[in-house]
Design a protein around this motif. Structure first.
Motif, PDB file in Angstrom:
ATOM      1  N   MET A 113      -9.615  -3.050  -8.959  1.00 17.41           N
ATOM      2  CA  MET A 113     -10.301  -1.955  -8.281  1.00 17.41           C
ATOM      3  C   MET A 113      -9.987  -1.954  -6.779  1.00 17.41           C
ATOM      4  SD  MET A 113     -11.714  -0.476 -10.840  1.00 17.41           S
ATOM      5  CE  MET A 113     -12.787   0.728 -10.090  1.00 17.41           C
ATOM      6  N   LEU A 114      -8.727  -2.239  -6.456  1.00 14.67           N
ATOM      7  CA  LEU A 114      -8.316  -2.293  -5.055  1.00 14.67           C
ATOM      8  C   LEU A 114      -8.429  -0.936  -4.364  1.00 14.67           C
ATOM      9  CD1 LEU A 114      -5.330  -4.765  -5.374  1.00 14.67           C
ATOM     10  CD2 LEU A 114      -7.474  -5.158  -4.149  1.00 14.67           C
ATOM     11  N   GLY A 115      -8.427   0.140  -5.118  1.00  8.76           N
ATOM     12  CA  GLY A 115      -8.606   1.463  -4.530  1.00  8.76           C
ATOM     13  C   GLY A 115      -9.990   1.660  -3.934  1.00  8.76           C
ATOM     14  N   SER A 116     -10.942   0.820  -4.343  1.00  8.47           N
ATOM     15  CA  SER A 116     -12.307   0.883  -3.812  1.00  8.47           C
ATOM     16  C   SER A 116     -12.551  -0.141  -2.709  1.00  8.47           C
ATOM     17  CB  SER A 116     -13.319   0.627  -4.936  1.00  8.47           C
ATOM     18  OG  SER A 116     -13.209   1.593  -5.940  1.00  8.47           O
ATOM     19  N   LYS A 117     -11.564  -0.950  -2.408  1.00  8.67           N
ATOM     20  CA  LYS A 117     -11.712  -2.028  -1.427  1.00  8.67           C
ATOM     21  C   LYS A 117     -11.997  -1.455  -0.050  1.00  8.67           C
ATOM     22  CE  LYS A 117      -8.162  -4.258   0.391  1.00  8.67           C
ATOM     23  NZ  LYS A 117      -8.477  -4.102   1.779  1.00  8.67           N
ATOM     24  N   VAL A 118     -12.968  -2.053   0.645  1.00  8.37           N
ATOM     25  CA  VAL A 118     -13.240  -1.666   2.026  1.00  8.37           C
ATOM     26  C   VAL A 118     -12.220  -2.337   2.931  1.00  8.37           C
ATOM     27  CG1 VAL A 118     -15.694  -1.187   1.715  1.00  8.37           C
ATOM     28  CG2 VAL A 118     -14.953  -3.505   2.237  1.00  8.37           C
ATOM     29  N   GLY A 119     -11.978  -1.737   4.091  1.00 12.17           N
ATOM     30  CA  GLY A 119     -10.930  -2.217   4.988  1.00 12.17           C
ATOM     31  C   GLY A 119     -11.111  -3.637   5.482  1.00 12.17           C
ATOM     32  N   TRP A 120     -12.350  -4.085   5.625  1.00 14.36           N
ATOM     33  CA  TRP A 120     -12.577  -5.429   6.169  1.00 14.36           C
ATOM     34  C   TRP A 120     -12.418  -6.533   5.130  1.00 14.36           C
ATOM     35  CZ3 TRP A 120     -16.380  -8.005   3.680  1.00 14.36           C
ATOM     36  CH2 TRP A 120     -17.390  -7.253   3.069  1.00 14.36           C
ATOM     37  N   ALA A 121     -12.411  -6.184   3.842  1.00 15.02           N
ATOM     38  CA  ALA A 121     -12.261  -7.198   2.785  1.00 15.02           C
ATOM     39  C   ALA A 121     -10.787  -7.575   2.663  1.00 15.02           C
ATOM     40  CB  ALA A 121     -12.788  -6.673   1.459  1.00 15.02           C
ATOM     41  N   GLN A 122     -10.511  -8.851   2.692  1.00 14.09           N
ATOM     42  CA  GLN A 122      -9.140  -9.337   2.602  1.00 14.09           C
ATOM     43  C   GLN A 122      -8.814  -9.704   1.152  1.00 14.09           C
ATOM     44  OE1 GLN A 122      -7.015  -9.360   5.306  1.00 14.09           O
ATOM     45  NE2 GLN A 122      -8.743  -8.298   6.250  1.00 14.09           N
ATOM     46  N   ALA A 123      -7.884  -8.993   0.572  1.00 12.33           N
ATOM     47  CA  ALA A 123      -7.421  -9.307  -0.784  1.00 12.33           C
ATOM     48  C   ALA A 123      -6.175 -10.179  -0.642  1.00 12.33           C
ATOM     49  CB  ALA A 123      -7.124  -8.039  -1.563  1.00 12.33           C
ATOM     50  N   GLU A 124      -6.392 -11.406  -0.218  1.00 12.58           N
ATOM     51  CA  GLU A 124      -5.280 -12.317   0.014  1.00 12.58           C
ATOM     52  C   GLU A 124      -4.724 -12.793  -1.326  1.00 12.58           C
ATOM     53  OE1 GLU A 124      -6.401 -15.384   2.762  1.00 12.58           O
ATOM     54  OE2 GLU A 124      -7.500 -13.945   3.985  1.00 12.58           O
ATOM     55  N   LYS A 125      -3.465 -12.445  -1.555  1.00 13.25           N
ATOM     56  CA  LYS A 125      -2.836 -12.823  -2.811  1.00 13.25           C
ATOM     57  C   LYS A 125      -1.979 -14.064  -2.600  1.00 13.25           C
ATOM     58  CE  LYS A 125      -1.404  -9.635  -5.630  1.00 13.25           C
ATOM     59  NZ  LYS A 125      -0.678  -8.503  -6.199  1.00 13.25           N
ATOM     60  N   ARG A 126      -2.239 -15.071  -3.434  1.00 14.86           N
ATOM     61  CA  ARG A 126      -1.419 -16.283  -3.440  1.00 14.86           C
ATOM     62  C   ARG A 126      -0.273 -16.083  -4.422  1.00 14.86           C
ATOM     63  NH1 ARG A 126      -5.801 -20.332  -5.513  1.00 14.86           N
ATOM     64  NH2 ARG A 126      -5.910 -18.604  -6.952  1.00 14.86           N
ATOM     65  N   ALA A 127       0.692 -16.959  -4.361  1.00 16.84           N
ATOM     66  CA  ALA A 127       1.784 -16.917  -5.337  1.00 16.84           C
ATOM     67  C   ALA A 127       1.188 -17.005  -6.739  1.00 16.84           C
ATOM     68  CB  ALA A 127       2.754 -18.069  -5.102  1.00 16.84           C
ATOM     69  N   GLY A 128       1.573 -16.117  -7.612  1.00 16.28           N
ATOM     70  CA  GLY A 128       1.065 -16.102  -8.980  1.00 16.28           C
ATOM     71  C   GLY A 128      -0.123 -15.191  -9.187  1.00 16.28           C
ATOM     72  N   ASP A 129      -0.757 -14.731  -8.091  1.00 20.95           N
ATOM     73  CA  ASP A 129      -1.874 -13.801  -8.224  1.00 20.95           C
ATOM     74  C   ASP A 129      -1.358 -12.452  -8.699  1.00 20.95           C
ATOM     75  OD1 ASP A 129      -3.572 -15.753  -7.339  1.00 20.95           O
ATOM     76  OD2 ASP A 129      -4.172 -14.731  -5.501  1.00 20.95           O
ATOM     77  N   ALA A 130      -2.244 -11.679  -9.288  1.00 23.31           N
ATOM     78  CA  ALA A 130      -1.848 -10.389  -9.837  1.00 23.31           C
ATOM     79  C   ALA A 130      -2.866  -9.326  -9.469  1.00 23.31           C
ATOM     80  CB  ALA A 130      -1.745 -10.478 -11.360  1.00 23.31           C
ATOM     81  N   CYS A 131      -2.437  -8.113  -9.566  1.00 25.09           N
ATOM     82  CA  CYS A 131      -3.333  -6.965  -9.470  1.00 25.09           C
ATOM     83  C   CYS A 131      -3.612  -6.540 -10.908  1.00 25.09           C
ATOM     84  CB  CYS A 131      -2.679  -5.833  -8.695  1.00 25.09           C
ATOM     85  SG  CYS A 131      -3.678  -4.347  -8.609  1.00 25.09           S
ATOM     86  N   PHE A 132      -4.809  -6.103 -11.192  1.00 29.13           N
ATOM     87  CA  PHE A 132      -5.176  -5.715 -12.553  1.00 29.13           C
ATOM     88  C   PHE A 132      -4.203  -4.686 -13.113  1.00 29.13           C
ATOM     89  CE2 PHE A 132      -7.752  -3.281 -15.634  1.00 29.13           C
ATOM     90  CZ  PHE A 132      -8.043  -4.313 -16.514  1.00 29.13           C
ATOM     91  N   ASP A 133      -3.642  -3.840 -12.246  1.00 30.29           N
ATOM     92  CA  ASP A 133      -2.717  -2.815 -12.712  1.00 30.29           C
ATOM     93  C   ASP A 133      -1.488  -3.413 -13.404  1.00 30.29           C
ATOM     94  OD1 ASP A 133      -4.429  -0.979 -11.648  1.00 30.29           O
ATOM     95  OD2 ASP A 133      -3.296  -0.703  -9.803  1.00 30.29           O
ATOM     96  N   GLU A 134      -1.159  -4.672 -13.085  1.00 30.07           N
ATOM     97  CA  GLU A 134      -0.009  -5.313 -13.717  1.00 30.07           C
ATOM     98  C   GLU A 134      -0.308  -5.699 -15.161  1.00 30.07           C
ATOM     99  OE1 GLU A 134       1.694  -8.406 -11.113  1.00 30.07           O
ATOM    100  OE2 GLU A 134       0.502  -7.473  -9.520  1.00 30.07           O
ATOM    101  N   TYR A 135      -1.592  -5.894 -15.496  1.00 28.35           N
ATOM    102  CA  TYR A 135      -2.030  -6.275 -16.840  1.00 28.35           C
ATOM    103  C   TYR A 135      -3.244  -5.422 -17.208  1.00 28.35           C
ATOM    104  CZ  TYR A 135       0.824 -10.371 -15.829  1.00 28.35           C
ATOM    105  OH  TYR A 135       1.852 -11.206 -15.494  1.00 28.35           O
ATOM    106  N   PRO A 136      -3.092  -4.099 -17.322  1.00 25.82           N
ATOM    107  CA  PRO A 136      -4.259  -3.217 -17.455  1.00 25.82           C
ATOM    108  C   PRO A 136      -5.083  -3.415 -18.720  1.00 25.82           C
ATOM    109  CG  PRO A 136      -2.241  -1.997 -17.841  1.00 25.82           C
ATOM    110  CD  PRO A 136      -1.842  -3.363 -17.351  1.00 25.82           C
ATOM    111  N   ASP A 137      -4.511  -3.962 -19.772  1.00 26.33           N
ATOM    112  CA  ASP A 137      -5.248  -4.132 -21.015  1.00 26.33           C
ATOM    113  C   ASP A 137      -5.661  -5.580 -21.254  1.00 26.33           C
ATOM    114  OD1 ASP A 137      -4.978  -1.411 -21.628  1.00 26.33           O
ATOM    115  OD2 ASP A 137      -2.982  -1.758 -22.460  1.00 26.33           O
ATOM    116  N   GLU A 138      -5.500  -6.417 -20.249  1.00 25.61           N
ATOM    117  CA  GLU A 138      -5.773  -7.834 -20.424  1.00 25.61           C
ATOM    118  C   GLU A 138      -7.272  -8.122 -20.382  1.00 25.61           C
ATOM    119  OE1 GLU A 138      -3.530 -11.760 -19.136  1.00 25.61           O
ATOM    120  OE2 GLU A 138      -4.252 -10.627 -17.418  1.00 25.61           O
ATOM    121  N   SER A 139      -7.748  -8.821 -21.377  1.00 21.45           N
ATOM    122  CA  SER A 139      -9.155  -9.221 -21.433  1.00 21.45           C
ATOM    123  C   SER A 139      -9.337 -10.543 -20.699  1.00 21.45           C
ATOM    124  CB  SER A 139      -9.593  -9.380 -22.884  1.00 21.45           C
ATOM    125  OG  SER A 139      -8.907 -10.482 -23.467  1.00 21.45           O
ATOM    126  N   LEU A 140     -10.595 -10.938 -20.524  1.00 20.62           N
ATOM    127  CA  LEU A 140     -10.876 -12.252 -19.945  1.00 20.62           C
ATOM    128  C   LEU A 140     -10.235 -13.350 -20.782  1.00 20.62           C
ATOM    129  CD1 LEU A 140     -14.658 -11.770 -19.147  1.00 20.62           C
ATOM    130  CD2 LEU A 140     -12.819 -11.939 -17.473  1.00 20.62           C
TER     131      LEU A 140
END
Length: 161
Positions: free
Chosen positions: A122-149
């Motif tokens: 839900m990065l489209g809803s992220k406020v500007g001050w929140a840092q979505a710091e991605k480490r190596a191996g991190d993903a955005c949900f859009d890369e795995y849209p049907d992935e369950s927990l």
């Protein structure tokens, strides 16, 4: 893994079994962010609803978010449980998925294992001050849209069967 949790004032305490106890998913949607996300996001876990045991139910409140700004906006089926005394966000239950409950990692008192990777959603809803710091191996949900927990845990070899 048995997870035990509570609100800040300890009026509400709960336990629940989870096969997916790694707090990996950061949700930046406005509902999670505003009801539970001090860091600009909330971290929800997956657990077996049928194992949820609660003490202090009289102190529980339930919030159902409105989906949109209009006066006739639809109300979410998701039931966000919180403590009426101290305001702590505790868990989300949605009858659409009756076998699941999503405790907030911030309410868990049991030491949780550190996730090897994080998924940002839900990065489209992220406020500007929140840092979505991605480490190596991190993903955005859009890369795995049907992935369950469960599928995320399995993909990383972390599923407790």
């Amino acid at each position: 893994m048995l997870l035990e949790g509570s609100c800040h004032c300890r009026a509400v305490r709960f336990s629940v079994e989870s096969h997916e106890p790694y707090p990996f998913m950061r949700c930046y949607c406005s509902i999670c962010r505003k009801t539970a996300g001090g860091g600009g996001y909330a971290i929800n876990l997956g657990a077996d609803f049928h194992t949820l045991k609660v003490t202090g139910r009289r102190s529980l409140g339930v919030y159902r978010a409105r989906m949109g700004d209009a006066d006739d906006a639809e109300t979410s089926t998701g039931q966000r449980h919180f403590c009426k005394r101290c305001g702590s966000a505790l868990w989300l239950f949605d009858p659409t998925w009756p076998d699941l409950v999503h405790p907030h990692a911030s309410a868990i008192d049991t030491p949780l294992p550190a996730p090897p990777h994080t998924t940002h959603m839900m990065l489209g809803s992220k406020v500007g001050w929140a840092q979505a710091e991605k480490r190596a191996g991190d993903a955005c949900f859009d890369e795995y849209p049907d992935e369950s927990l469960a599928a995320w845990h399995e993909r990383h070899g972390l599923h407790d069967t």
